[in-house]
Design an enzyme around this catalytic site. Sequence first.
Site, PDB file in Angstrom:
ATOM      1  N   ASN A  12      -1.898   0.137   6.828  1.00 40.22           N
ATOM      2  CA  ASN A  12      -1.435  -1.144   7.352  1.00 40.22           C
ATOM      3  C   ASN A  12      -0.558  -1.912   6.357  1.00 40.22           C
ATOM      4  O   ASN A  12      -0.489  -3.129   6.404  1.00 40.22           O
ATOM      5  CB  ASN A  12      -2.635  -1.969   7.835  1.00 40.22           C
ATOM      6  CG  ASN A  12      -3.666  -2.202   6.742  1.00 40.22           C
ATOM      7  OD1 ASN A  12      -3.459  -1.801   5.603  1.00 40.22           O
ATOM      8  ND2 ASN A  12      -4.749  -2.862   7.080  1.00 40.22           N
ATOM      9  N   GLU A  58      -9.895  -9.929  -7.914  1.00 38.26           N
ATOM     10  CA  GLU A  58      -8.884  -8.900  -7.641  1.00 38.26           C
ATOM     11  C   GLU A  58      -7.695  -9.021  -8.596  1.00 38.26           C
ATOM     12  O   GLU A  58      -7.159  -8.012  -9.051  1.00 38.26           O
ATOM     13  CB  GLU A  58      -8.417  -9.008  -6.188  1.00 38.26           C
ATOM     14  CG  GLU A  58      -9.516  -8.612  -5.199  1.00 38.26           C
ATOM     15  CD  GLU A  58      -9.080  -8.711  -3.751  1.00 38.26           C
ATOM     16  OE1 GLU A  58      -9.900  -8.393  -2.877  1.00 38.26           O
ATOM     17  OE2 GLU A  58      -7.917  -9.106  -3.484  1.00 38.26           O
ATOM     18  N   HIS A  74      -2.163  -5.445   1.498  1.00 39.88           N
ATOM     19  CA  HIS A  74      -3.490  -6.042   1.296  1.00 39.88           C
ATOM     20  C   HIS A  74      -3.310  -7.492   0.859  1.00 39.88           C
ATOM     21  O   HIS A  74      -2.344  -7.818   0.165  1.00 39.88           O
ATOM     22  CB  HIS A  74      -4.247  -5.298   0.187  1.00 39.88           C
ATOM     23  CG  HIS A  74      -5.400  -6.087  -0.372  1.00 39.88           C
ATOM     24  ND1 HIS A  74      -6.628  -6.124   0.240  1.00 39.88           N
ATOM     25  CD2 HIS A  74      -5.488  -6.915  -1.447  1.00 39.88           C
ATOM     26  CE1 HIS A  74      -7.428  -6.932  -0.457  1.00 39.88           C
ATOM     27  NE2 HIS A  74      -6.755  -7.421  -1.487  1.00 39.88           N
ATOM     28  N   LYS A  76       0.827  -1.214   0.000  1.00 40.03           N
ATOM     29  CA  LYS A  76       0.000   0.000   0.000  1.00 40.03           C
ATOM     30  C   LYS A  76       0.865   1.271   0.000  1.00 40.03           C
ATOM     31  O   LYS A  76       2.067   1.217   0.256  1.00 40.03           O
ATOM     32  CB  LYS A  76      -0.935  -0.035   1.216  1.00 40.03           C
ATOM     33  CG  LYS A  76      -1.973  -1.176   1.144  1.00 40.03           C
ATOM     34  CD  LYS A  76      -2.973  -1.087   2.294  1.00 40.03           C
ATOM     35  CE  LYS A  76      -4.011  -2.196   2.207  1.00 40.03           C
ATOM     36  NZ  LYS A  76      -5.030  -2.092   3.296  1.00 40.03           N
ATOM     37  N   TYR A 129     -12.230  -1.502  -3.834  1.00 36.24           N
ATOM     38  CA  TYR A 129     -12.780  -1.699  -2.491  1.00 36.24           C
ATOM     39  C   TYR A 129     -14.301  -1.522  -2.463  1.00 36.24           C
ATOM     40  O   TYR A 129     -14.871  -1.177  -1.420  1.00 36.24           O
ATOM     41  CB  TYR A 129     -12.110  -0.745  -1.489  1.00 36.24           C
ATOM     42  CG  TYR A 129     -10.791  -1.258  -0.941  1.00 36.24           C
ATOM     43  CD1 TYR A 129     -10.719  -2.473  -0.241  1.00 36.24           C
ATOM     44  CD2 TYR A 129      -9.609  -0.542  -1.077  1.00 36.24           C
ATOM     45  CE1 TYR A 129      -9.522  -2.942   0.294  1.00 36.24           C
ATOM     46  CE2 TYR A 129      -8.399  -1.006  -0.552  1.00 36.24           C
ATOM     47  CZ  TYR A 129      -8.368  -2.204   0.133  1.00 36.24           C
ATOM     48  OH  TYR A 129      -7.189  -2.674   0.666  1.00 36.24           O
TER      49      TYR A 129
END
Length: 145
Positions: free
Chosen positions: A113, A127, A116, A10, A50
């Site tokens: 975080n 995805e 993913h 990310k 998302y």
Amino acid sequence: MHERTLAIIKPDAVSSRHSGEILRRIEESELRLIAVKMITLSGDDAGGFYAVHKERPFFRELVNFMSSGPIVVCVLEGENSILRWRGLMGPTNSEDAPKGTIRGDLGIDIERNAVHGSDAPGTAKLEIDYFFNATEICAPVEALP
Ligand code: ATP
Ligand code: MG
């Protein structure tokens, strides 16, 4: 089950120059890296990715975060790669994630975080198809002698 999963490094982890460390952890695991590219998502790209979270209160912030800078998208392959990669990532909130996990060592909080991972075979396929066409995914390379 021999399967594929989508991994994303990310924007927080790319801007902190942790991409190499995360790819190193992948390569040292049983997972095989079979596709990788750095891209920057538009707000629409991130919202589409998302979309399952679009009713959640954090959706707008999440879309802004995921489109705030480059990300590295990867396809990983191997036995139980979905669960195995989620194990390497650790729990969602980096503030609670144990040391030794990527989110515990390199993430910042519940949003930023670091990584993913897909959560099931169906979402993994969706995805992977969201970011890669078939010619961009390589056959696994055997280990060098
Ligand atoms: P990911 O789907 O990114 O692998 P996950 O499956 O562990 O993470 P999800 O519940 O799918 O967690 O949430 C997707 C992402 O939304 C999280 O990784 C995080 O970046 C962000 N997020 C989740 N919960 C919150 C929250 N309460 N506040 C802000 N951001 C959140
Ligand atoms: Mg998720």
